[in-house]
Design a protein around this motif. Sequence first.
Motif, short mmCIF file in Angstrom:
data_model
loop_
_atom_site.label_atom_id
_atom_site.label_comp_id
_atom_site.label_asym_id
_atom_site.label_seq_id
_atom_site.Cartn_x
_atom_site.Cartn_y
_atom_site.Cartn_z
N SER A 192 0.75 -0.82 -0.15
CA SER A 192 -0.10 -0.07 -0.22
C SER A 192 1.22 1.42 0.20
CB SER A 192 -0.89 0.03 1.32
OG SER A 192 -1.05 1.51 1.51
N ARG A 193 1.72 1.45 0.72
CA ARG A 193 2.69 2.90 0.80
C ARG A 193 3.50 2.58 -0.18
NH1 ARG A 193 4.12 0.31 5.77
NH2 ARG A 193 6.27 0.24 5.30
N LEU A 194 3.94 1.68 -1.51
CA LEU A 194 4.47 1.57 -2.50
C LEU A 194 3.42 2.28 -3.68
CD1 LEU A 194 7.09 1.30 -4.22
CD2 LEU A 194 6.14 -0.98 -4.91
N SER A 195 2.07 1.30 -3.66
CA SER A 195 1.46 2.06 -4.75
C SER A 195 0.65 3.54 -4.45
CB SER A 195 -0.22 1.14 -4.68
OG SER A 195 0.21 -0.34 -4.35
N LYS A 196 1.04 4.13 -3.07
CA LYS A 196 0.52 5.40 -2.78
C LYS A 196 1.60 6.18 -3.36
CE LYS A 196 -0.41 8.58 0.99
NZ LYS A 196 -1.07 8.68 2.49
N TYR A 197 2.58 5.88 -3.19
CA TYR A 197 4.10 7.29 -3.64
C TYR A 197 4.06 7.15 -5.14
CZ TYR A 197 8.77 8.41 -4.14
OH TYR A 197 9.80 9.22 -3.97
N GLN A 198 3.40 5.88 -6.08
CA GLN A 198 3.18 5.70 -7.16
C GLN A 198 2.49 7.33 -7.82
OE1 GLN A 198 3.40 1.45 -8.18
NE2 GLN A 198 5.52 1.16 -8.53
N HIS A 201 3.63 10.39 -7.00
CA HIS A 201 4.62 10.86 -7.80
C HIS A 201 4.27 10.43 -9.27
CE1 HIS A 201 6.75 10.95 -3.84
NE2 HIS A 201 7.28 11.97 -4.83
N GLY A 202 2.85 10.12 -9.37
CA GLY A 202 2.97 9.76 -11.11
C GLY A 202 3.74 8.83 -12.02
N ILE A 203 4.11 7.43 -11.22
CA ILE A 203 4.76 6.81 -11.22
C ILE A 203 4.45 5.69 -12.11
CG2 ILE A 203 7.48 5.35 -11.19
CD1 ILE A 203 7.83 7.42 -8.50
N VAL A 204 4.55 5.57 -13.19
CA VAL A 204 4.11 3.70 -13.71
C VAL A 204 4.76 2.74 -13.73
CG1 VAL A 204 3.27 2.65 -16.23
CG2 VAL A 204 2.20 5.58 -15.23
N SER A 205 6.18 3.20 -14.92
CA SER A 205 7.98 2.63 -14.66
C SER A 205 8.67 3.49 -14.63
CB SER A 205 7.86 2.05 -16.13
OG SER A 205 8.71 0.87 -15.82
N VAL A 206 9.36 3.24 -13.49
CA VAL A 206 10.64 4.79 -13.10
C VAL A 206 11.49 4.03 -14.08
CG1 VAL A 206 11.67 3.47 -10.92
CG2 VAL A 206 11.45 5.92 -11.41
N ASP A 207 11.98 3.28 -14.10
CA ASP A 207 12.63 2.38 -14.89
C ASP A 207 12.94 3.11 -17.00
OD1 ASP A 207 14.39 1.41 -12.62
OD2 ASP A 207 13.71 -0.89 -13.97
N MET A 345 11.54 4.76 -4.19
CA MET A 345 11.01 3.56 -4.44
C MET A 345 11.44 2.63 -4.71
SD MET A 345 8.57 3.38 -8.11
CE MET A 345 7.96 1.57 -8.57
N GLY A 346 12.25 2.51 -5.23
CA GLY A 346 13.86 1.09 -4.56
C GLY A 346 13.37 0.78 -3.45
N VAL A 347 13.36 1.46 -2.17
CA VAL A 347 13.60 1.66 -0.92
C VAL A 347 12.00 0.68 -0.31
CG1 VAL A 347 13.40 1.86 2.09
CG2 VAL A 347 15.25 2.50 0.09
N LEU A 348 10.69 1.36 -0.43
CA LEU A 348 9.72 0.63 -0.89
C LEU A 348 9.53 -0.70 -1.60
CD1 LEU A 348 7.52 3.94 -1.03
CD2 LEU A 348 8.23 3.05 0.68
#
Length: 467
Positions: A192-198, A201-207, A345-348
Motif C-alpha cells: 500500500s505504501r508503494l502504490s500510494k507513493y507511485q 508521483h505519477g510513476i508508471v515505470s520509473v526505469d 521507490m527502491g526502498v519501498l
Amino acid sequence: MNLSQFLLILGARKKLVFFTLLLTVLAALTVSLLLPKSYKATSTLLLNYKGVDPLTGVTMPGQLLPGYMATQIDIASSKKVALQVVDQLKLASSPAVVAQFNSATEGRGSVRDWLADLLLRKLEIVPARESSVVDISFKGSDPQFVAAVANAFAEEYQKVSIQLKVEPMKKASVYFDEQTKALRDNVEKAQSRLSKYQQEHGIVSVDNRLDVESNRLNDLSAQLVGAQGQLMEAQSRQRMAQGSSGESPDVASNALIQNLKVGLGNAEAKLSEIAQRLDRNHPQYQSAKAEVDKMRRDLDEQIRVASRSVGNNAQIFQQREASVRAALLEQKNKVLELNRTRDEMGVLAKDVESAQRAFDSASQRFSQTKIEGQSEQSDIAVLNPAVAPIEPDGPKVVRNVLLSLFLGVFLGVGLAFMVELLNRRVRSENDLREALQIPVFGVVDWAPKRHGNARLNALLPRRLRLN
C-alpha cells in the motif's frame, strides 16, 4: 596364609564343605521345582535406522545420534506408555484387580498407577547389537496375558512416539499461523505504501521514464556543446566585423556589398577618367563625384548593416546557448529528482520484497508443520508380534542348579574358614611356627606301617625328619 595351609584347612573341613554344597543344591532344586511356572512373550520392533521422515523425506539428525536408541527405550519403558496399556487392556476395571489393589495399598493412590508400576517391573526391553531392532518382553504366569501385554506395549509405544512427534508440530503450526497472518498484514501495508507513493508521483515505470529523461539529458548536453561552439564562432565573427569590417569574411562574402564595391570601382574609374579631361567644377565631374560619394556611402551603410547582422547572429547564438543551458539544467534537476524518486521507490520495493519473502517462508513452513501435525506416520514398525508362549521361561532348573553349585562351594569354603577361625588348630609346621614364634627342629610322622605288628607299629614313629 599360603596355598598349602589353605588346602590343609579344606582337607580337614571337607565334610562341612560337602554338606553345605549338598544342602545348597537341594534347596535350589526344591525351590525351582516349587516355584510356579512363568512365561515370557516378546514383541520385536524395527526402528527406522535411516533417519528419514516418511512424510517429508527430510533427514532427521536426531535419529542419527548415539543416544537415539537409548531415548526410544526410555520412551517404551515410560509410565505414560504403561498407563495407556492399562487403559487399552481395561485392567483397572476388573473387580478382582480393584480388590487386590485395595488389599495391597489400603486404597491409597490410583489403580492405574499401581497397575502401571506392576507392568513395568515385569517388562524387559533389550536392543539388538549393531542394529535398530528392539525386543519388548513381558513375563507372567498366563501365556495369553503376557502376549497381549507385550503387543499392547509395542502398539502404545508406537502411538506415544507419534504423539510426541505430532504435538510439537501442532503447537508450531498454531504459532506459524499467527505469524503468517501478521506477515501478510506487513506485506499489504508495504504494498500500500508503494502504490500510494507511485500515485503521488505519477510513476508508471520509473526505469523506462528514467531512460527517456537520461536520453533527453544527453541530447541537451550535445546541443549545448554545439550551441557553445556556434556561439564562440559567431562572437569571433562579431569581433572581426566590429573591428575591421572590411576584412570580415561575412562582410566580404555579402553579394550586395560585392556589387557595391564593383559599382564603386567603376564609378571611381569613371571619375578618374573625367578628372583627367575636365576640371573639378565641371558638371560632369561633379556628377561623377557625387555618384562615387553616394556609392561609397551605400557601401559603408551596407557594411554596417552586415556587421550588425553578424552581431545579431551572435546574439541569437548566445540566446540559444542560454536557453539550451537552462533546459539542460532543468533536465538535470529532473533526472536527479527521478533518481531520488527511484531510490525512495527502491526502498519501498525492497520493503515489499522483504515482507513478501518472509511471508512466503513462514507460509511454506506453516504448510509443512500443518501437514506433519496431521500425520499419523510412524518410523517404528512391528517386525514380529508377540505370540502366546508354549514352553515356560522359568524357573530354569538346570541353570539354578549350576548356580547353586557355585554358591554352595563358595558358602562351604566360607563356612569352613569361619569354623577354622573359631577353632584354630595346628595342621602344619608353619602353623606351629607362627603360633609359638619358635623354630621347628623336627617333625614326627606318627602314621603306623601297614605290615608287621600293628600294635608295635602304632607305638613307633614311622619317620623322623629333622630340620
